[in-house]
Design an enzyme around this catalytic site. Sequence first.
Site, PDB file in Angstrom:
ATOM      1  N   ASP A  71      40.185  69.459  51.554  1.00  0.00           N
ATOM      2  CA  ASP A  71      38.993  70.090  53.252  1.00  0.00           C
ATOM      3  C   ASP A  71      39.468  71.309  53.550  1.00  0.00           C
ATOM      4  O   ASP A  71      38.841  71.482  54.251  1.00  0.00           O
ATOM      5  CB  ASP A  71      40.047  68.831  53.620  1.00  0.00           C
ATOM      6  CG  ASP A  71      40.149  67.910  54.718  1.00  0.00           C
ATOM      7  OD1 ASP A  71      38.025  67.557  54.308  1.00  0.00           O
ATOM      8  OD2 ASP A  71      40.557  66.499  54.599  1.00  0.00           O
ATOM      9  N   GLN A  88      42.488  61.999  56.384  1.00  0.00           N
ATOM     10  CA  GLN A  88      41.295  62.017  57.340  1.00  0.00           C
ATOM     11  C   GLN A  88      42.663  61.670  58.519  1.00  0.00           C
ATOM     12  O   GLN A  88      43.447  61.381  58.973  1.00  0.00           O
ATOM     13  CB  GLN A  88      41.707  60.035  56.641  1.00  0.00           C
ATOM     14  CG  GLN A  88      40.159  60.057  57.910  1.00  0.00           C
ATOM     15  CD  GLN A  88      38.812  61.041  57.598  1.00  0.00           C
ATOM     16  OE1 GLN A  88      38.634  60.849  56.360  1.00  0.00           O
ATOM     17  NE2 GLN A  88      38.429  61.055  59.011  1.00  0.00           N
ATOM     18  N   LYS A 140      34.126  58.098  51.078  1.00  0.00           N
ATOM     19  CA  LYS A 140      34.544  59.358  50.356  1.00  0.00           C
ATOM     20  C   LYS A 140      34.864  58.900  49.133  1.00  0.00           C
ATOM     21  O   LYS A 140      34.586  59.381  48.165  1.00  0.00           O
ATOM     22  CB  LYS A 140      35.607  60.268  51.319  1.00  0.00           C
ATOM     23  CG  LYS A 140      35.504  60.971  52.495  1.00  0.00           C
ATOM     24  CD  LYS A 140      36.113  61.433  52.445  1.00  0.00           C
ATOM     25  CE  LYS A 140      36.197  62.090  54.319  1.00  0.00           C
ATOM     26  NZ  LYS A 140      36.263  62.567  55.448  1.00  0.00           N
TER      27      LYS A 140
END
Length: 300
Positions: free
Chosen positions: A122, A99, A55
């Site tokens: 997200d 994460q 990412k």
Amino acid sequence: MAEAKLIDGKAFAAGLRSRVAEGVAALVAEGVARPGLATVLVGADPASEVYVRSKGKTAAEIGMASFDHRLPAETTQAQLLELIGRLNADPAVSGILVQLPLPRHIDTTQILLAVDPAKDVDGFHPINVGRLGAIAAGAPLDFPVPCTPLGCSMLLADALGSLAGKNAVVLGRSTLVGRPVAQLLLRADCTVTIGHSRTRDLAALCRTADILVVAIGKPELVKGDWIKPGAAVIDVGINRVPGAEGKTKLVGDVAFAEAMKVAGHITPVPGGVGPMTVACLMYNTLQAARRAAGLPFVAV
Ligand code: NAP
């Protein structure tokens, strides 16, 4: 019967990344601060390390600033909340990605709630989950939407054009994948049914689907004769199974070789949905930076 057309997620994701890169360059040319993505990893889970690295690397490649926060596994909830508070307040940070999974001593819900919904690239903050449920068909997605589901809907729109009126079956009801996929398909005017582990006769349900999205994490559970001839099949599953010479290989949730003979369109595993997730994260970060600068949503 002719074989299904492959939906090339790798190529589509490369195109999306380059359109996002153009969007970043245009913002910077207008004098707006460079979009920035902050990634937060707690602990040293090897798979999570690989995801976070890719990412950060992709963000840098497309011209975004990337802020990599690695915290030890014993980080407390209070310390993690303190970092998130700083990132929320930092104007150089357009998007924050924590994460998952987090270590067990940390309450994931509290962490997701702490991320500023405007920076929640997200799409997991309950405010953004609620927006996705409430949005009218056709209204712009001018808030962060979970990346893998967004990727599935982009691939379907690219392969099929209008999805209106199609029967869509989504296998899997996780908050990460199945539910948001179903919401996006509903917004695209599909008639949507969600199947899960308690569904009776999954095969018969699947045979009703013009669009079949499978996100269950069961290697090759969906067989060729479960698929309606000509259907579009999106296989989200990523499963490691024993391969040749003692190595492992990746397979999806759909028996690919059988499905190829029946479906109209199908995503391969790997190279289908997988590459879309990071590309959509970049897309969400660009949109977050535009909103922070008071600029309107643009489709890229
Ligand atoms: P998850 O949280 O484990 O959810 C799995 C869902 O599948 C649940 O709703 C479960 O039903 C259902 N299910 C399990 N076994 C089933 C069966 N035999 N028949 C019918 N339904 C069944 O998984 P997830 O996070 O949604 O991920 C699903 C898959 O997508 C995994 O393989 C994952 O690796 C992959 N994935 C890929 C990407 C990507 O490509 N970038 C991103 C995320 C996930 P219940 O609710 O009844 O338990």
